[in-house]
Design a protein around this motif. Structure first.
Motif, PDB file in Angstrom:
ATOM      1  N   GLN A 123      77.567   5.009   8.189  1.00  0.00           N
ATOM      2  CA  GLN A 123      76.446   4.573   7.583  1.00  0.00           C
ATOM      3  C   GLN A 123      76.162   4.872   6.006  1.00  0.00           C
ATOM      4  O   GLN A 123      75.463   4.170   5.393  1.00  0.00           O
ATOM      5  N   SER A 124      77.457   5.465   5.362  1.00  0.00           N
ATOM      6  CA  SER A 124      77.199   5.828   4.042  1.00  0.00           C
ATOM      7  C   SER A 124      78.220   5.412   3.219  1.00  0.00           C
ATOM      8  O   SER A 124      78.043   5.464   1.931  1.00  0.00           O
ATOM      9  N   THR A 125      79.261   4.870   3.930  1.00  0.00           N
ATOM     10  CA  THR A 125      80.515   4.320   3.052  1.00  0.00           C
ATOM     11  C   THR A 125      80.414   2.884   2.938  1.00  0.00           C
ATOM     12  O   THR A 125      79.889   2.292   3.582  1.00  0.00           O
ATOM     13  N   ALA A 126      81.388   2.272   1.978  1.00  0.00           N
ATOM     14  CA  ALA A 126      81.496   0.740   1.938  1.00  0.00           C
ATOM     15  C   ALA A 126      81.932   0.155   3.124  1.00  0.00           C
ATOM     16  O   ALA A 126      82.586   0.994   3.821  1.00  0.00           O
ATOM     17  N   THR A 127      81.838  -0.902   3.086  1.00  0.00           N
ATOM     18  CA  THR A 127      82.163  -1.578   4.400  1.00  0.00           C
ATOM     19  C   THR A 127      83.342  -2.836   4.132  1.00  0.00           C
ATOM     20  O   THR A 127      83.131  -3.462   3.050  1.00  0.00           O
ATOM     21  N   ASN A 128      84.398  -2.842   5.065  1.00  0.00           N
ATOM     22  CA  ASN A 128      85.396  -3.475   4.434  1.00  0.00           C
ATOM     23  C   ASN A 128      85.011  -5.027   5.488  1.00  0.00           C
ATOM     24  O   ASN A 128      84.617  -4.939   6.454  1.00  0.00           O
ATOM     25  N   LEU A 129      85.441  -6.457   4.787  1.00  0.00           N
ATOM     26  CA  LEU A 129      85.678  -7.382   5.334  1.00  0.00           C
ATOM     27  C   LEU A 129      87.062  -7.829   5.543  1.00  0.00           C
ATOM     28  O   LEU A 129      87.877  -7.588   4.862  1.00  0.00           O
ATOM     29  N   SER A 130      87.288  -8.285   7.003  1.00  0.00           N
ATOM     30  CA  SER A 130      88.472  -8.966   7.458  1.00  0.00           C
ATOM     31  C   SER A 130      88.616 -10.203   7.051  1.00  0.00           C
ATOM     32  O   SER A 130      87.694 -11.110   7.624  1.00  0.00           O
ATOM     33  N   VAL A 131      89.420 -10.796   6.372  1.00  0.00           N
ATOM     34  CA  VAL A 131      89.531 -12.327   6.064  1.00  0.00           C
ATOM     35  C   VAL A 131      90.769 -12.802   6.658  1.00  0.00           C
ATOM     36  O   VAL A 131      91.994 -12.410   6.524  1.00  0.00           O
ATOM     37  N   LEU A 132      90.630 -13.827   7.689  1.00  0.00           N
ATOM     38  CA  LEU A 132      91.705 -14.370   8.236  1.00  0.00           C
ATOM     39  C   LEU A 132      91.939 -15.975   8.251  1.00  0.00           C
ATOM     40  O   LEU A 132      90.989 -16.689   8.394  1.00  0.00           O
ATOM     41  N   ILE A 133      92.744 -16.245   7.563  1.00  0.00           N
ATOM     42  CA  ILE A 133      93.006 -17.626   7.126  1.00  0.00           C
ATOM     43  C   ILE A 133      93.932 -18.456   8.171  1.00  0.00           C
ATOM     44  O   ILE A 133      95.139 -18.117   8.598  1.00  0.00           O
TER      45      ILE A 133
ATOM     46  N   LEU B 235      98.325 -17.025  14.604  1.00  0.00           N
ATOM     47  CA  LEU B 235      97.328 -17.954  14.223  1.00  0.00           C
ATOM     48  C   LEU B 235      96.771 -17.774  13.248  1.00  0.00           C
ATOM     49  O   LEU B 235      96.303 -18.805  12.474  1.00  0.00           O
ATOM     50  N   PHE B 236      96.441 -16.567  12.484  1.00  0.00           N
ATOM     51  CA  PHE B 236      95.661 -16.252  11.368  1.00  0.00           C
ATOM     52  C   PHE B 236      96.561 -15.344  10.294  1.00  0.00           C
ATOM     53  O   PHE B 236      97.131 -14.518  10.862  1.00  0.00           O
ATOM     54  N   ALA B 237      96.470 -15.781   9.138  1.00  0.00           N
ATOM     55  CA  ALA B 237      97.018 -14.852   8.191  1.00  0.00           C
ATOM     56  C   ALA B 237      96.002 -13.661   7.724  1.00  0.00           C
ATOM     57  O   ALA B 237      94.947 -14.151   7.217  1.00  0.00           O
ATOM     58  N   LEU B 238      96.364 -12.547   7.884  1.00  0.00           N
ATOM     59  CA  LEU B 238      95.195 -11.623   7.541  1.00  0.00           C
ATOM     60  C   LEU B 238      95.309 -11.109   6.271  1.00  0.00           C
ATOM     61  O   LEU B 238      96.213 -10.521   5.684  1.00  0.00           O
ATOM     62  N   GLY B 239      94.339 -11.514   5.385  1.00  0.00           N
ATOM     63  CA  GLY B 239      94.309 -11.230   3.824  1.00  0.00           C
ATOM     64  C   GLY B 239      93.914  -9.880   3.615  1.00  0.00           C
ATOM     65  O   GLY B 239      93.719  -9.006   4.607  1.00  0.00           O
ATOM     66  N   ALA B 240      93.984  -9.506   2.442  1.00  0.00           N
ATOM     67  CA  ALA B 240      93.610  -7.953   2.028  1.00  0.00           C
ATOM     68  C   ALA B 240      92.085  -7.977   2.074  1.00  0.00           C
ATOM     69  O   ALA B 240      91.197  -8.795   2.176  1.00  0.00           O
ATOM     70  N   ALA B 241      91.646  -6.650   2.542  1.00  0.00           N
ATOM     71  CA  ALA B 241      90.345  -6.232   2.983  1.00  0.00           C
ATOM     72  C   ALA B 241      89.632  -6.500   1.862  1.00  0.00           C
ATOM     73  O   ALA B 241      89.943  -6.210   0.564  1.00  0.00           O
ATOM     74  N   LYS B 242      88.175  -6.931   1.729  1.00  0.00           N
ATOM     75  CA  LYS B 242      87.303  -7.073   0.667  1.00  0.00           C
ATOM     76  C   LYS B 242      86.078  -5.948   1.106  1.00  0.00           C
ATOM     77  O   LYS B 242      85.786  -5.732   1.966  1.00  0.00           O
ATOM     78  N   THR B 243      85.860  -5.339  -0.172  1.00  0.00           N
ATOM     79  CA  THR B 243      84.871  -4.039  -0.151  1.00  0.00           C
ATOM     80  C   THR B 243      83.431  -4.856  -0.181  1.00  0.00           C
ATOM     81  O   THR B 243      83.262  -5.478  -1.084  1.00  0.00           O
TER      82      THR B 243
END
Length: 504
Positions: free
Chosen positions: A330-340, A349-357
């Protein structure tokens, strides 16, 4: 001598006719509105030519007052400019006859493209067909009406034309009663229940797509309580068959996306298991053009607690990629998973990219090309307790999302977000369903076409409403979008609300 004169007049008439025809070449049209004339006695030095070649800008609001510049040749002082059916104001013709400036008139009809016509004092005209687009200057909606015959505890809604009659229908998921309903559009403003089907317990996520490849739209539902996805095949007539369940291999599935992940020509389902550890966070259900999906190997993501999933072509190569939203705390930043999407038939099937904050407590996501550069972008909502934010990540050819924007203030605590062109200007906007205290509202953020949005426009309800889902579509085909909202109160049955766009 008489024969010589006749021949001379014939030659002159032929030359004049050739000149007039040359005025009509190209995309623009030129028309002499002054009536017939004696071509045989025309003076070649006074033949009038008029060409409207371009205008800018090409869009403007229905309130009118957009400053418009027309370019071409042969414009004469006293010319009028007609935008659609109405004459523009403040018309000024340049001294060399190559440009006109004017102000667009207001338009009370529906938005959309119209013709632009220049008419010289002689009656000669030139036009560009469908060259100026009116968009809604004001977004407004009528008083909500409730759909009749609904079940208990609505959770998700979608607008789609299941019976192919040109009038979109409404699909609703009910979390409390564990049902899916299709409300068929009569085309005259009313809806009736054409299907009501049971699904796995506590259904949450919803999508509508052609899952079996027969050109009929089908429905898929992620049921958190039964850790399954139910698929209800459409018959093309506005009804859906009984649900066929497929286990997701993880717990609490709440969001899903449809795409051909393994490039075999069948649509697959990717499902966010919000209660499962990282290695099983993203379920892969393999499609085979039936309602039954096989459980494939789970796809690894950057973190656990995957709360939202959206599919978009991030790198612009024609294949849908995935972005998953993780709520770490609830208090920290959230990561996004990017799957190309790798476009291959075998894993990975997907390349896992660097997490985005992203910002803290992300809870919903939607996608689309918000800056019109050909790359898919993602908008994310953040629940900040009593308020919320909308943040934006822009796609790029590299397959990586850009960093999050600082965010746009919302009008309450967000629960769902959608992207759509709400005002008809050709640019994607965002609409967010907000819970705020005992009564909720909607936030509309109009896109500027460059990846940024205007400040939120708050849309209130006349009574207490807790919106948990919102869908956009033109239910009555009047050229103005309408809204369907799932109202899930803390107590009581809840309702599906329809708010029709008024456009003015």
């Amino acid at each position: 001598m008489r024969t010589s004169i006749l021949r001379s007049r014939t030659v002159i008439a032929t030359l004049v006719a050739s000149l007039i025809l040359s005025c009509k070449s190209g995309d623009e049209t030129a028309t002499d509105l002054s009536g017939p004339s004696d071509l045989g006695t025309s003076d070649l030095g006074t033949v009038e030519q008029l060409v409207l070649s371009s205008l800018s800008p090409t869009v403007g609001g229905t309130a009118g007052g957009t400053s418009l510049t027309l370019r071409g040749s042969g414009f004469r002082t006293g010319a009028i400019v007609r935008i659609g059916d109405t004459i523009a104001s403040n018309i000024l013709v340049s001294s060399d006859g190559t440009s006109i400036t004017c102000s667009t008139p207001a338009r009370r009809q529906k938005p959309g493209p119209v013709d632009v016509i220049v008419v010289n004092p002689s009656g000669l005209s030139s036009s560009l067909s469908q060259s100026f687009r009116y968009f809604l200057s004001t977004l407004s909606f009528d008083t909500p009406t409730m759909l009749a015959g609904t079940d208990v505890g609505p959770r998700s809604v979608a607008i789609a034309d299941l019976n192919k009659d040109g009038y979109p229908d409404i699909v609703a998921v009910f979390q409390t009663s564990s049902t899916v309903q299709v409300h068929k559009n009569s085309g005259s403003g009313s809806f009736s229940v054409s299907s009501s089907r049971s699904v796995g317990s506590a259904p949450y996520g919803l999508l509508v797509a052609d899952l079996d490849g027969n050109s009929n739209l089908d429905v898929a539902v992620a049921s958190a309580g039964s850790s399954s996805v139910g698929v209800l095949l459409g018959d093309g007539q506005g009804a859906v068959a009984s649900s066929v369940g497929s286990a997701t291999g993880g717990s609490l599935p709440i969001s899903l996306a449809a795409l051909d992940a393994n490039s075999d020509g069948s649509v697959d389902l990717l499902v966010a298991n919000s209660g499962t550890a990282m290695t099983g966070n993203l379920a892969f259900l393999v499609g085979n053009k039936t309602a039954a999906f096989a459980q494939g190997s789970a796809i690894a993501t950057q973190a656990a607690t995957l709360v939202a999933l959206t599919a978009t072509d991030i790198d612009g190569n024609g294949k849908l990629d995935l972005v998953g939203v993780h709520r770490l705390s609830q208090s920290t930043a959230t990561n996004l998973s990017v799957l190309i999407h790798r476009g291959q038939t075998a894993a990975p099937l997907f390349a896992l990219g660097a997490a985005k904050t992203n910002q803290a407590n992300a809870n919903a996501a939607a996608s689309g090309d918000v800056n019109r550069d050909g790359f898919g972008d993602v908008v994310v909502t953040n629940d900040l307790g009593t308020t919320g934010k909308l943040t934006v990540h822009l796609g790029a050819a590299s397959g990586q999302l850009g960093d999050a924007t600082a965010g746009y203030d919302l009008d309450g605590t967000p629960t769902a977000v959608s992207t759509a062109d709400l005002d008809g200007d050709g640019v994607l906007d965002a609409i967010v369903a907000n819970l705020s205290g005992v009564s909720g509202n909607l936030s509309i953020l109009r896109g500027k076409g460059d990846g940024t949005f205007a400040a939120s426009q708050r849309i209130d309800f006349p009574s207490t409403v807790r919106p948990v889902s919102v869908s956009v579509g033109d239910l009555d085909q009047d050229g103005i979008v309408d809204l369907v909202i799932a109202d899930q109160p803390s107590t009581g049955n809840g309702a599906i609300l329809v708010r029709r766009g008024t456009g003015q």
